[in-house]
Design a protein around this motif. Structure first.
Motif, PDB file in Angstrom:
ATOM      1  N   GLY A 575       0.788  -1.225   0.000  1.00 26.97           N
ATOM      2  CA  GLY A 575       0.000   0.000   0.000  1.00 26.97           C
ATOM      3  C   GLY A 575       0.818   1.271   0.000  1.00 26.97           C
ATOM      4  O   GLY A 575       0.258   2.356   0.248  1.00 26.97           O
ATOM      5  N   TYR A 576       2.113   1.164  -0.269  1.00 27.31           N
ATOM      6  CA  TYR A 576       2.958   2.350  -0.358  1.00 27.31           C
ATOM      7  C   TYR A 576       3.213   2.651  -1.835  1.00 27.31           C
ATOM      8  O   TYR A 576       3.990   1.937  -2.474  1.00 27.31           O
ATOM      9  CB  TYR A 576       4.290   2.135   0.367  1.00 27.31           C
ATOM     10  CG  TYR A 576       4.155   1.762   1.816  1.00 27.31           C
ATOM     11  CD1 TYR A 576       3.737   2.696   2.765  1.00 27.31           C
ATOM     12  CD2 TYR A 576       4.446   0.471   2.253  1.00 27.31           C
ATOM     13  CE1 TYR A 576       3.613   2.347   4.103  1.00 27.31           C
ATOM     14  CE2 TYR A 576       4.326   0.114   3.583  1.00 27.31           C
ATOM     15  CZ  TYR A 576       3.906   1.058   4.506  1.00 27.31           C
ATOM     16  OH  TYR A 576       3.786   0.710   5.818  1.00 27.31           O
ATOM     17  N   PRO A 577       2.552   3.659  -2.398  1.00 31.30           N
ATOM     18  CA  PRO A 577       2.810   3.995  -3.807  1.00 31.30           C
ATOM     19  C   PRO A 577       4.301   4.248  -4.017  1.00 31.30           C
ATOM     20  O   PRO A 577       4.897   5.087  -3.353  1.00 31.30           O
ATOM     21  CB  PRO A 577       1.978   5.259  -4.034  1.00 31.30           C
ATOM     22  CG  PRO A 577       0.915   5.215  -2.972  1.00 31.30           C
ATOM     23  CD  PRO A 577       1.554   4.566  -1.785  1.00 31.30           C
ATOM     24  N   THR A 578       4.904   3.521  -4.937  1.00 32.01           N
ATOM     25  CA  THR A 578       6.354   3.530  -5.095  1.00 32.01           C
ATOM     26  C   THR A 578       6.749   4.003  -6.485  1.00 32.01           C
ATOM     27  O   THR A 578       6.140   3.609  -7.483  1.00 32.01           O
ATOM     28  CB  THR A 578       6.928   2.125  -4.844  1.00 32.01           C
ATOM     29  OG1 THR A 578       6.516   1.674  -3.544  1.00 32.01           O
ATOM     30  CG2 THR A 578       8.443   2.133  -4.910  1.00 32.01           C
ATOM     31  N   THR A 579       7.741   4.843  -6.522  1.00 30.45           N
ATOM     32  CA  THR A 579       8.367   5.287  -7.768  1.00 30.45           C
ATOM     33  C   THR A 579       9.860   4.999  -7.670  1.00 30.45           C
ATOM     34  O   THR A 579      10.463   5.165  -6.610  1.00 30.45           O
ATOM     35  CB  THR A 579       8.137   6.793  -8.004  1.00 30.45           C
ATOM     36  OG1 THR A 579       6.724   7.050  -8.053  1.00 30.45           O
ATOM     37  CG2 THR A 579       8.787   7.251  -9.301  1.00 30.45           C
ATOM     38  N   VAL A 580      10.457   4.557  -8.761  1.00 34.15           N
ATOM     39  CA  VAL A 580      11.868   4.186  -8.775  1.00 34.15           C
ATOM     40  C   VAL A 580      12.637   5.123  -9.703  1.00 34.15           C
ATOM     41  O   VAL A 580      12.237   5.341 -10.850  1.00 34.15           O
ATOM     42  CB  VAL A 580      12.071   2.731  -9.236  1.00 34.15           C
ATOM     43  CG1 VAL A 580      13.558   2.375  -9.236  1.00 34.15           C
ATOM     44  CG2 VAL A 580      11.303   1.774  -8.335  1.00 34.15           C
ATOM     45  N   ILE A 581      13.702   5.702  -9.178  1.00 35.53           N
ATOM     46  CA  ILE A 581      14.678   6.416  -9.997  1.00 35.53           C
ATOM     47  C   ILE A 581      15.907   5.520 -10.075  1.00 35.53           C
ATOM     48  O   ILE A 581      16.562   5.252  -9.063  1.00 35.53           O
ATOM     49  CB  ILE A 581      15.036   7.780  -9.398  1.00 35.53           C
ATOM     50  CG1 ILE A 581      13.798   8.685  -9.376  1.00 35.53           C
ATOM     51  CG2 ILE A 581      16.165   8.447 -10.170  1.00 35.53           C
ATOM     52  CD1 ILE A 581      14.047  10.054  -8.776  1.00 35.53           C
ATOM     53  N   SER A 582      16.199   5.046 -11.279  1.00 33.03           N
ATOM     54  CA  SER A 582      17.213   4.004 -11.439  1.00 33.03           C
ATOM     55  C   SER A 582      18.418   4.527 -12.219  1.00 33.03           C
ATOM     56  O   SER A 582      18.366   4.679 -13.445  1.00 33.03           O
ATOM     57  CB  SER A 582      16.613   2.799 -12.173  1.00 33.03           C
ATOM     58  OG  SER A 582      17.573   1.781 -12.346  1.00 33.03           O
ATOM     59  N   PRO A 583      19.541   4.814 -11.529  1.00 40.74           N
ATOM     60  CA  PRO A 583      20.767   5.174 -12.247  1.00 40.74           C
ATOM     61  C   PRO A 583      21.317   3.961 -12.988  1.00 40.74           C
ATOM     62  O   PRO A 583      21.519   2.908 -12.398  1.00 40.74           O
ATOM     63  CB  PRO A 583      21.709   5.626 -11.125  1.00 40.74           C
ATOM     64  CG  PRO A 583      21.183   4.979  -9.890  1.00 40.74           C
ATOM     65  CD  PRO A 583      19.701   4.848 -10.055  1.00 40.74           C
ATOM     66  N   ASP A 584      21.546   4.121 -14.270  1.00 37.68           N
ATOM     67  CA  ASP A 584      21.984   3.013 -15.115  1.00 37.68           C
ATOM     68  C   ASP A 584      23.496   2.838 -15.003  1.00 37.68           C
ATOM     69  O   ASP A 584      24.263   3.705 -15.429  1.00 37.68           O
ATOM     70  CB  ASP A 584      21.587   3.297 -16.569  1.00 37.68           C
ATOM     71  CG  ASP A 584      21.957   2.150 -17.494  1.00 37.68           C
ATOM     72  OD1 ASP A 584      22.366   1.085 -16.986  1.00 37.68           O
ATOM     73  OD2 ASP A 584      21.830   2.313 -18.720  1.00 37.68           O
ATOM     74  N   PRO A 585      23.970   1.720 -14.442  1.00 37.43           N
ATOM     75  CA  PRO A 585      25.415   1.488 -14.340  1.00 37.43           C
ATOM     76  C   PRO A 585      25.961   0.566 -15.429  1.00 37.43           C
ATOM     77  O   PRO A 585      27.133   0.208 -15.402  1.00 37.43           O
ATOM     78  CB  PRO A 585      25.537   0.826 -12.968  1.00 37.43           C
ATOM     79  CG  PRO A 585      24.299  -0.007 -12.880  1.00 37.43           C
ATOM     80  CD  PRO A 585      23.223   0.702 -13.681  1.00 37.43           C
ATOM     81  N   THR A 586      25.102   0.133 -16.356  1.00 43.16           N
ATOM     82  CA  THR A 586      25.536  -0.856 -17.339  1.00 43.16           C
ATOM     83  C   THR A 586      26.319  -0.198 -18.465  1.00 43.16           C
ATOM     84  O   THR A 586      26.253   1.011 -18.685  1.00 43.16           O
ATOM     85  CB  THR A 586      24.332  -1.599 -17.921  1.00 43.16           C
ATOM     86  OG1 THR A 586      23.449  -0.660 -18.570  1.00 43.16           O
ATOM     87  CG2 THR A 586      23.565  -2.317 -16.825  1.00 43.16           C
ATOM     88  N   THR A 587      27.050  -1.033 -19.191  1.00 50.66           N
ATOM     89  CA  THR A 587      27.862  -0.580 -20.307  1.00 50.66           C
ATOM     90  C   THR A 587      27.706  -1.556 -21.461  1.00 50.66           C
ATOM     91  O   THR A 587      27.147  -2.650 -21.291  1.00 50.66           O
ATOM     92  CB  THR A 587      29.338  -0.472 -19.894  1.00 50.66           C
ATOM     93  OG1 THR A 587      30.115  -0.066 -21.006  1.00 50.66           O
ATOM     94  CG2 THR A 587      29.858  -1.804 -19.398  1.00 50.66           C
ATOM     95  N   THR A 588      28.174  -1.171 -22.628  1.00 54.00           N
ATOM     96  CA  THR A 588      28.109  -2.042 -23.802  1.00 54.00           C
ATOM     97  C   THR A 588      29.501  -2.458 -24.248  1.00 54.00           C
ATOM     98  O   THR A 588      29.735  -2.721 -25.425  1.00 54.00           O
ATOM     99  CB  THR A 588      27.379  -1.322 -24.949  1.00 54.00           C
ATOM    100  OG1 THR A 588      28.059  -0.092 -25.237  1.00 54.00           O
ATOM    101  CG2 THR A 588      25.943  -1.023 -24.583  1.00 54.00           C
ATOM    102  N   ALA A 589      30.437  -2.516 -23.333  1.00 52.64           N
ATOM    103  CA  ALA A 589      31.831  -2.787 -23.690  1.00 52.64           C
ATOM    104  C   ALA A 589      32.037  -4.208 -24.192  1.00 52.64           C
ATOM    105  O   ALA A 589      32.860  -4.447 -25.066  1.00 52.64           O
ATOM    106  CB  ALA A 589      32.734  -2.517 -22.491  1.00 52.64           C
TER     107      ALA A 589
END
Length: 634
Positions: A575-589
């Protein structure tokens, strides 16, 4: 007297007798025989070979000084394919007849990706993977396929290690491409440099708990171990060939061995003082550290000093190490510069190695007390609206709701009711129709918001060497969003998304603003990686007991593991409305890194399908750009 001392004494006597007989024949009543001398020479050479073998086994082993100049680089997610495939979203219910190998897990991951991005049911997706019809690359089809339809030459090639690795990489790229990750995209991440930095930064640092540590026991460096080989070799050759000059060279080598044995190390008594030119700098400012080491004991011919620089700070100028000779009562002073980072940093005792004059004996000691450096960034609210979820509450603020009432934005018109404010009566309609109506405006109400920062070990990953990890980026975002929400009239709190105990209840006011600022800047929960704790049920229960009713959550997490996604879904279900801010740490190396990027996209898709908004924050974007894009799409 032990056996070793008896042997040493006997050897000295024999050597002296041999030397006297060599230079003054007949002085000592020793029978002369060339055969006997040859036997003694052979025995000496055998012992020389034995000593040489022992020299190789007991090579010089001095104490290594710690490397304190560099900060440990963040781990780059996806560098290990097996780890990337573990817990791949959507593979839990997929049955595979192949043993749990990389090939089998890749087949399951491919099935999951086809199910999500091509709209296939799991059974149909498995059939396409087995038949190899999901891709136009015959090499990939042969690697994952179960039938004999792919060309025979591709199956034969797959038996060799080189082709297996090539097929694996091409398969990973094909799967990532289905998820929208272009295999042709590359970045400048240098994984070789990342590996090098990781190796150098894992050397034990000089810092530690407590003040000056007790002197460690002296230890042999084995620096002069090879002298015995020279002595025995010269003795053996001199006796075999009856060359006095060779025997004399052996005598010189004995002198060196005696020199190493007769230069013991005295007591080492040192004191250290450390000063900072700024103990409360802004993040990014240069701080000069001045260190003075004084010799309060006897003569110290060889001191190697390394200051206890915190592992979270990098040395940008000068050097925190110094090699010096100190006489009694003398001191040495040196300086270096570090770049401040937000948080509280403890300089530990300096690591000192003291050696005797011949470098045959050394001891290590920790000298000095701890010094604290605290860096708290200036509050800089984000210059963009924070996309909160609509939620009823009793406090007035700036979060719009779907309920009509007092406000600024027009909502609807209703019949007049006794007690309505005269200012809200639609007098224009009253003049035209004679009806008495009341204007309704969209209400703006305050919201309780709890900022939860993912501090689990899985979140300490970054885009590349020298880049901020996901925890640091999340912390920076929270430090900017926290004052912005307070300025909008909301009640804001702070917590740790993990087993660590850190919580500030949602509130408002000047003192609460300062408490939140200090908590984000200095609490060790947000600045030190801890061991993973899988007791999710325990800390979630503890956190739920602290969260007030009608509170929505703003979670900062890189979303790389299924466990984190499951916990976020549980908060939403509670019952806790949740929003996610997701810093992207991935790479395409690499291909494996691209598969990790596809895995993260799947997890974000899973959350969005359950109604949880996810703001994908790439390293190239500013926080304002991410927030404005989310507001524009709502």
């Amino acid at each position: 007297m032990n056996g070793w001392r008896i042997l040493v004494a006997g050897g000295v006597v024999v050597f002296v007798v041999g030397a006297l007989e060599l230079f003054q024949p007949g002085l000592v009543p020793v029978p002369r025989s060339e055969t006997l001398l040859s036997v003694f020479g052979a025995i000496a050479l055998v012992y020389a070979v034995t000593a040489l073998y022992g020299r190789r086994r007991a090579a010089p082993d001095p104490v290594e000084t710690p490397d304190v100049e560099l900060i440990a680089p963040p781990e780059i997610p996806g560098t290990n394919l097996e780890t990337t495939l573990e817990g791949f979203p959507g593979t839990e219910s997929i049955y595979s007849t192949v043993l749990p190998t990389i090939r089998g897990e890749l087949r399951k991951a491919t099935t999951a990706v086809l199910t999500r991005y091509r709209g296939l049911d799991p059974e149909r997706a498995q059939q396409q993977v087995a038949a190899g019809t999901w891709t136009s690359d015959p090499f990939v089809a042969a690697y994952l396929g179960e039938s004999s339809t792919p060309a025979l030459r591709h199956r034969v090639r797959a038996l060799f290690a080189f082709y297996r690795q090539r097929a694996r990489d091409r398969t990973v790229d094909a799967v990532a491409a289905v998820a929208g990750v272009d295999p042709d995209e590359t970045d400048e991440t240098d994984l070789t440099l990342q590996k090098t930095l990781r190796e150098t930064s894992t050397i034990e640092r000089a810092g530690g708990a407590g003040a000056s540590g007790p002197l460690r026991a002296p230890r042999q460096t084995h620096h002069w171990t090879g002298v015995s080989v020279v002595v025995l070799g010269c003795l053996g050759l001199g006796l075999l060939f009856q060359e006095p000059g060779v025997l004399l060279a052996g005598a010189v080598a004995v002198g060196f061995a005696a020199y190493a044995r007769t230069t013991p190390q005295g007591p080492v008594e040192l004191s250290l003082s450390r000063s900072l030119d700024n103990t409360d700098p802004e993040p990014g400012e240069a701080v000069t550290v001045t260190v003075t080491v004084a010799n309060d004991g006897g003569f110290c011919p060889d001191l190697r000093i390394v200051d206890g620089v915190p592992g979270s700070l990098a040395v940008t100028d000068g050097s925190p190490r110094r090699g010096v000779t100190l006489r009694a009562g003398r001191s040495v002073t040196f300086s270096y510069t570090v770049t401040a980072r937000q948080g509280t940093h403890e300089f530990g005792p300096a690591f000192v190695i003291a050696r005797n004059l011949s470098n045959s004996v050394e001891r290590a000691v920790l000298v000095g007390d701890e010094t604290t450096l605290t860096s708290v960034p200036t509050a800089r609210p984000v210059q963009a609206p924070v996309p909160l979820r609509q939620q009823p509450t009793q406090y007035a603020g700036q979060a719009p709701t779907d309920n009509g009432g007092e406000g600024l934005e027009f909502h609807t018109v209703r019949e007049y009711q006794p007690g309505d404010s005269m200012a809200r009566i639609d007098w224009n309609r009253r003049a035209r129709t004679g009806e008495l109506t009341t204007l309704e405006f969209r209400r703006e109400r305050a919201t309780r918001v709890l900022l939860l920062i993912d501090v689990r070990p899985e979140a300490y990953v970054g885009h590349g060497p020298g880049e901020a990890n996901a925890v640091e980026r999340s912390l920076t975002a929270a430090q900017r969003i926290f004052p912005a929400l307070l300025d909008d009239g909301h009640q804001v709190g702070i917590g740790a998304f993990g087993s660590q105990d850190c919580f500030l209840a949602p509130d408002s006011g000047t003192s609460h603003r300062q408490r939140g600022r200090d908590l984000l800047a200095t609490d060790p929960v947000f600045h030190a990686r801890t061991e993973s704790d899988t007791r999710d049920r325990y800390w979630i229960t503890q956190l739920r007991q602290r969260i007030p009713d009608n509170t929505q959550l703003l979670v900062f997490s890189p979303l790389l593991d299924g466990r984190g996604v499951r916990l976020i879904r549980e908060f939403e279900a509670y019952g806790y409305p949740t929003t996610v801010i997701s810093p992207d740490p991935t790479t395409t190396a690499t291909a494996s890194c691209r598969l990790m990027q596809a895995r993260r996209r799947l997890m974000m898709t899973d959350l969005r399908q359950t109604g949880v908004p996810v703001l994908d924050w790439s390293p190239e974007e500013s926080l304002e750009e991410v927030l404005k894009r989310e507001v524009a799409t709502r």
